[in-house]
Design an enzyme around this catalytic site. Structure first.
Site, mmCIF file in Angstrom:
data_model
loop_
_atom_site.group_PDB
_atom_site.id
_atom_site.type_symbol
_atom_site.label_atom_id
_atom_site.label_comp_id
_atom_site.label_asym_id
_atom_site.label_seq_id
_atom_site.Cartn_x
_atom_site.Cartn_y
_atom_site.Cartn_z
ATOM 1 N N LEU A 361 0.817 -1.217 0.000
ATOM 2 C CA LEU A 361 0.000 0.000 0.000
ATOM 3 C C LEU A 361 0.849 1.265 0.000
ATOM 4 C CD1 LEU A 361 -2.733 -1.011 2.604
ATOM 5 C CD2 LEU A 361 -2.609 -1.536 0.153
ATOM 6 N N CYS A 362 0.291 2.321 -0.543
ATOM 7 C CA CYS A 362 0.999 3.609 -0.627
ATOM 8 C C CYS A 362 0.811 4.392 0.665
ATOM 9 C CB CYS A 362 0.503 4.411 -1.822
ATOM 10 S SG CYS A 362 0.863 3.648 -3.405
#
Length: 411
Positions: A361-362
């Site tokens: 995930l960012c």
């Protein structure tokens, strides 16, 4: 399951029940092939069974064990534990339906939650389960709905005690709380309860969870029985049900040890004997969730990339906080600590490196383990997170950034 611990020095502190090589007698690599994808959760029914057996062996007779299914509501898990325990505690109508589908007596199911709406109450009344009333207003609504259905609702009062379970992971009682009715308001509520068309069963007194200090649990349990006796004097009919909560914790982090049960059992024995004399019609219930399932689960993700950044190695997996929020440190931890982790397909390597295992995930919050000594990690390795049987799959934001969901299996 085999019982030898993984050989990594960093795992020596952890009281391992099984090792990462085998779950339900099969290797994690083989289980991954069986599941057909990563990430996934695997839960071991044998560990759950043994946890219940150990508790029954340790605690005095006369105590009924209930499974709090919010810890892990997978239907197969609930079905398994419904055959081992004396009842199920639910926190929604959806959970209630899973519990009812096991075929157990509805009167061994109780429903707690501070915000039950009329539709939920209607379903619970029609099902014939025990509703733990969380407010005076909820009590009035239950009585009205029961009359409209021409059904006598089975009810108990969830009490917010005038004490707390000290050093618990989550304090559910003591002080201002959205849960239950303040103990000092219960006598007046009981008076009104006796005027309504309700089948009053007793009390649910739950002061906290995830505690590893026997002395704190002993103090809370002693106070719980004393409070129940005081409140029972105002009850409109004899108490037939008393849920004393749970609170028994499991170890997650370095320095934590398995909760010893001897002192707790020694204290409970005279308390149960006294309760049988003072509340002779009452079924005494201990409600536990995490304690039964937490150590029975592994979360498995697969390394999809390895990279270095300014002298530090990162192994990036296809799983993370969106699947296992608590392991990421974003589910109640004040200071983030690493869950116990191993490389499931390479537990016996003597070649170790410091590596941070992160998700895809960012966000910098997507951490599985931070700077931990592990065998040299390569693409395709399977990362296993221990203590993942409770509050993993359902307590995580699985739709965050729209990545695929994990699967669950029971072995």
């Amino acid at each position: 399951m085999k019982k030898e611990a993984p050989k990594h020095a960093h795992m020596d502190w952890f009281p391992v029940i099984d090792n990462c090589l085998h779950a339900g007698g099969q290797s994690i690599t083989r289980l991954a092939a069986r599941v057909g994808q990563t990430p996934f959760y695997v839960y071991d029914r044998n560990i759950m069974t043994r946890k219940v057996e150990l508790l029954r062996e340790a605690l005095p007779q006369g105590l009924h064990l209930h499974y709090a299914m919010k810890a892990n509501p997978m239907p197969a898990v609930v079905q398994h534990l419904s055959q081992l325990t004396n009842g199920i505690d639910v926190a929604s109508v959806a959970e209630m339906q899973v519990a009812l589908n096991t075929g157990i007596d509805p009167l061994t199911i109780s429903f707690a939650g501070p915000g039950k709406n009329d539709a939920e109450l209607r379903s619970a009344i029609a099902a014939g389960i025990i509703i733990n009333m969380e407010s005076e207003g909820e009590m009035e609504r239950i009585a009205q709905i029961g009359e409209s259905l021409e059904i006598l609702p089975h009810v108990a009062i969830r009490v917010n005690p005038d004490f707390e379970l000290k050093t618990s992971g989550m304090k559910m009682g003591g002080g201002p709380k959205p849960f239950g009715v303040d103990a000092e308001r219960v006598p007046e509520m009981l008076k009104r309860c006796g005027e309504l068309n309700l089948n009053f069963k007793g009390f649910h007194i739950f002061s906290g969870s995830q505690n590893l200090r026997p002395e704190a649990i002993i103090e809370a349990q002693t106070k719980t029985f004393a409070l129940a006796y005081r409140l029972a004097e105002f009850a409109p009919q004899p108490i037939t049900w008393l849920n004393i909560g749970g609170g028994l914790g499991i170890p997650y982090f370095p320095g934590e040890e398995t909760l010893p049960l001897d002192a707790i059992a020694d204290n409970l024995k005279p308390l149960i004997i006294e309760a049988q004399a003072r509340l002779p019609d009452a079924e005494i219930v201990m409600e536990l969730g995490r304690y039964f399932v937490g150590e029975a689960g592994l979360y498995i993700s697969e390394v999809v990339e390895c990279k270095e950044s300014r002298g530090e190695k990162f192994a990036i997996t296809n799983g993370g906080l969106h699947h296992h929020l608590s392991a990421s440190g974003n589910f109640g931890q004040i200071i983030r600590k690493n869950y116990p982790v191993c490389v499931a397909n390479n537990v016996s390597s003597d070649s170790l490196e410091k590596v941070s295992v992160v998700g895809p995930l960012c966000t910098p919050l997507d951490i599985i383990t931070d700077k931990m000594l592990l065998p040299v990690v390569v693409i395709g390795d399977l990362i296993a997170v221990y203590q993942s049987g409770a509050y993993g799959f359902t307590a995580s934001p699985r739709d965050f950034l729209s990545h695929p969901h994990p699967l669950e299996i029971l072995v």
